[in-house]
Design an enzyme around this catalytic site. Sequence first.
Site, PDB file in Angstrom:
ATOM      1  N   GLU A 201       2.930  -8.097   1.775  1.00 22.70           N
ATOM      2  CA  GLU A 201       3.140  -6.698   1.371  1.00 22.70           C
ATOM      3  C   GLU A 201       3.386  -5.785   2.580  1.00 22.70           C
ATOM      4  O   GLU A 201       4.205  -4.871   2.511  1.00 22.70           O
ATOM      5  CB  GLU A 201       1.936  -6.225   0.534  1.00 22.70           C
ATOM      6  CG  GLU A 201       1.872  -6.964  -0.801  1.00 22.70           C
ATOM      7  CD  GLU A 201       0.579  -6.733  -1.587  1.00 22.70           C
ATOM      8  OE1 GLU A 201      -0.246  -5.889  -1.173  1.00 22.70           O
ATOM      9  OE2 GLU A 201       0.414  -7.402  -2.627  1.00 22.70           O
TER      10      GLU A 201
ATOM     11  N   LYS B 110      -1.050   5.610  -5.211  1.00 20.44           N
ATOM     12  CA  LYS B 110       0.036   5.630  -6.196  1.00 20.44           C
ATOM     13  C   LYS B 110       0.432   7.079  -6.544  1.00 20.44           C
ATOM     14  O   LYS B 110      -0.291   8.027  -6.195  1.00 20.44           O
ATOM     15  CB  LYS B 110      -0.409   4.852  -7.447  1.00 20.44           C
ATOM     16  CG  LYS B 110      -0.636   3.353  -7.187  1.00 20.44           C
ATOM     17  CD  LYS B 110      -0.889   2.603  -8.490  1.00 20.44           C
ATOM     18  CE  LYS B 110      -1.110   1.121  -8.252  1.00 20.44           C
ATOM     19  NZ  LYS B 110      -1.238   0.358  -9.534  1.00 20.44           N
TER      20      LYS B 110
ATOM     21  N   HIS C  57      -3.275   1.005  -4.954  1.00 18.71           N
ATOM     22  CA  HIS C  57      -2.987  -0.427  -4.883  1.00 18.71           C
ATOM     23  C   HIS C  57      -3.697  -0.998  -3.657  1.00 18.71           C
ATOM     24  O   HIS C  57      -3.798  -0.314  -2.630  1.00 18.71           O
ATOM     25  CB  HIS C  57      -1.475  -0.651  -4.737  1.00 18.71           C
ATOM     26  CG  HIS C  57      -1.123  -2.049  -4.315  1.00 18.71           C
ATOM     27  ND1 HIS C  57      -1.024  -3.082  -5.216  1.00 18.71           N
ATOM     28  CD2 HIS C  57      -0.904  -2.593  -3.093  1.00 18.71           C
ATOM     29  CE1 HIS C  57      -0.739  -4.202  -4.553  1.00 18.71           C
ATOM     30  NE2 HIS C  57      -0.660  -3.934  -3.261  1.00 18.71           N
TER      31      HIS C  57
ATOM     32  N   ASN D  94      -3.489   4.139 -12.018  1.00 18.25           N
ATOM     33  CA  ASN D  94      -4.841   3.779 -11.560  1.00 18.25           C
ATOM     34  C   ASN D  94      -5.023   4.043 -10.057  1.00 18.25           C
ATOM     35  O   ASN D  94      -5.756   3.361  -9.366  1.00 18.25           O
ATOM     36  CB  ASN D  94      -5.203   2.343 -11.972  1.00 18.25           C
ATOM     37  CG  ASN D  94      -4.301   1.299 -11.337  1.00 18.25           C
ATOM     38  OD1 ASN D  94      -3.346   1.635 -10.640  1.00 18.25           O
ATOM     39  ND2 ASN D  94      -4.607   0.044 -11.564  1.00 18.25           N
TER      40      ASN D  94
ATOM     41  N   TYR E 212       5.523  -6.547  -6.713  1.00 16.67           N
ATOM     42  CA  TYR E 212       4.934  -6.956  -7.989  1.00 16.67           C
ATOM     43  C   TYR E 212       5.588  -8.214  -8.560  1.00 16.67           C
ATOM     44  O   TYR E 212       5.524  -8.454  -9.771  1.00 16.67           O
ATOM     45  CB  TYR E 212       5.015  -5.801  -8.993  1.00 16.67           C
ATOM     46  CG  TYR E 212       4.045  -4.667  -8.678  1.00 16.67           C
ATOM     47  CD1 TYR E 212       2.671  -4.911  -8.558  1.00 16.67           C
ATOM     48  CD2 TYR E 212       4.484  -3.357  -8.532  1.00 16.67           C
ATOM     49  CE1 TYR E 212       1.772  -3.881  -8.282  1.00 16.67           C
ATOM     50  CE2 TYR E 212       3.587  -2.318  -8.258  1.00 16.67           C
ATOM     51  CZ  TYR E 212       2.234  -2.589  -8.136  1.00 16.67           C
ATOM     52  OH  TYR E 212       1.343  -1.570  -7.873  1.00 16.67           O
TER      53      TYR E 212
HETATM   54  P1  IDP Z   1      -4.607  -4.823  -9.204  1.00 12.74           P
HETATM   55  O1  IDP Z   1      -3.772  -3.591  -8.928  1.00 12.74           O
HETATM   56  O2  IDP Z   1      -6.034  -4.467  -9.465  1.00 12.74           O
HETATM   57  O3  IDP Z   1      -4.441  -5.899  -8.160  1.00 12.74           O
HETATM   58  P2  IDP Z   1      -2.896  -6.437 -10.913  1.00 12.74           P
HETATM   59  O4  IDP Z   1      -3.376  -7.377 -11.973  1.00 12.74           O
HETATM   60  O5  IDP Z   1      -2.325  -7.030  -9.661  1.00 12.74           O
HETATM   61  O6  IDP Z   1      -4.077  -5.415 -10.583  1.00 12.74           O
HETATM   62  O7  IDP Z   1      -1.801  -5.511 -11.591  1.00 12.74           O
HETATM   63  C1  IDP Z   1      -0.966  -4.681 -10.817  1.00 12.74           C
HETATM   64  C2  IDP Z   1      -0.889  -3.322 -11.465  1.00 12.74           C
HETATM   65  O8  IDP Z   1      -0.244  -3.464 -12.728  1.00 12.74           O
HETATM   66  C3  IDP Z   1      -2.244  -2.696 -11.802  1.00 12.74           C
HETATM   67  O9  IDP Z   1      -2.785  -1.952 -10.724  1.00 12.74           O
HETATM   68  C4  IDP Z   1      -1.904  -1.812 -12.983  1.00 12.74           C
HETATM   69  O10 IDP Z   1      -1.374  -0.546 -12.558  1.00 12.74           O
HETATM   70  C5  IDP Z   1      -0.806  -2.575 -13.678  1.00 12.74           C
HETATM   71  N1  IDP Z   1      -1.319  -3.398 -14.787  1.00 12.74           N
HETATM   72  C6  IDP Z   1      -2.026  -4.548 -14.702  1.00 12.74           C
HETATM   73  N2  IDP Z   1      -2.321  -5.038 -15.920  1.00 12.74           N
HETATM   74  C7  IDP Z   1      -1.783  -4.175 -16.797  1.00 12.74           C
HETATM   75  C8  IDP Z   1      -1.752  -4.124 -18.237  1.00 12.74           C
HETATM   76  O11 IDP Z   1      -2.283  -4.986 -18.929  1.00 12.74           O
HETATM   77  N3  IDP Z   1      -1.107  -3.038 -18.786  1.00 12.74           N
HETATM   78  C9  IDP Z   1      -0.504  -2.075 -18.033  1.00 12.74           C
HETATM   79  N4  IDP Z   1      -0.519  -2.091 -16.681  1.00 12.74           N
HETATM   80  C10 IDP Z   1      -1.145  -3.121 -16.075  1.00 12.74           C
HETATM   81 MG    MG Z   2      -2.816  -7.064  -7.672  1.00 14.69          MG
END
Ligand code: IDP
Ligand code: MG
Length: 134
Positions: free
Chosen positions: A128, A11, A117, A114, A51
Amino acid sequence: MAIEKTYSMIKPDGVANHHIGEIIYRIERAGLTIERMEMGMVTKEQAEQNYAEHKGKPFYDGLVKYITSGPVVKMVISGEGAVAKMRSLMGATDPAKAAPGTIRGDFGLIMDANVIHGSDSVESANREIGIFFN
Ligand code: IDP
Ligand code: MG
């Protein structure tokens, strides 16, 4: 387990904070193969497709804005159980909860930023890969 393909993407914060080399090193050290790799921007359309499952959630707009805010590294990665292996290298979604030694645990800042991805299933990976490499 079987040989799988997964989609992963460093990212904008991972790129801006100079973690590309370390992340690629960890992927290869885990025995996974980087089949395709391209640095560039994510379009709004690609972000929305990637997403789609989160559409309507409070963080969705910020997530699309964030992933399109700067260059990323897009990768197709293959290997035995590649989907789960990448998820375990990445660590938990929230960097504050991700274990030390994982990519997010070591380099993550906040939920948006974070670092990386990774697809959550073989089906997601196929979808994807089609969005980012066609
Ligand atoms: P993942 O990336 O671990 O698969 P997902 O639940 O698919 O997690 O969420 C996609 C991305 O959305 C996450 O990597 C994170 O950057 C963001 N995200 C997920 N949940 C939250 C939240 O509660 N607040 C803000 N950003 C979130
Ligand atoms: Mg995810």
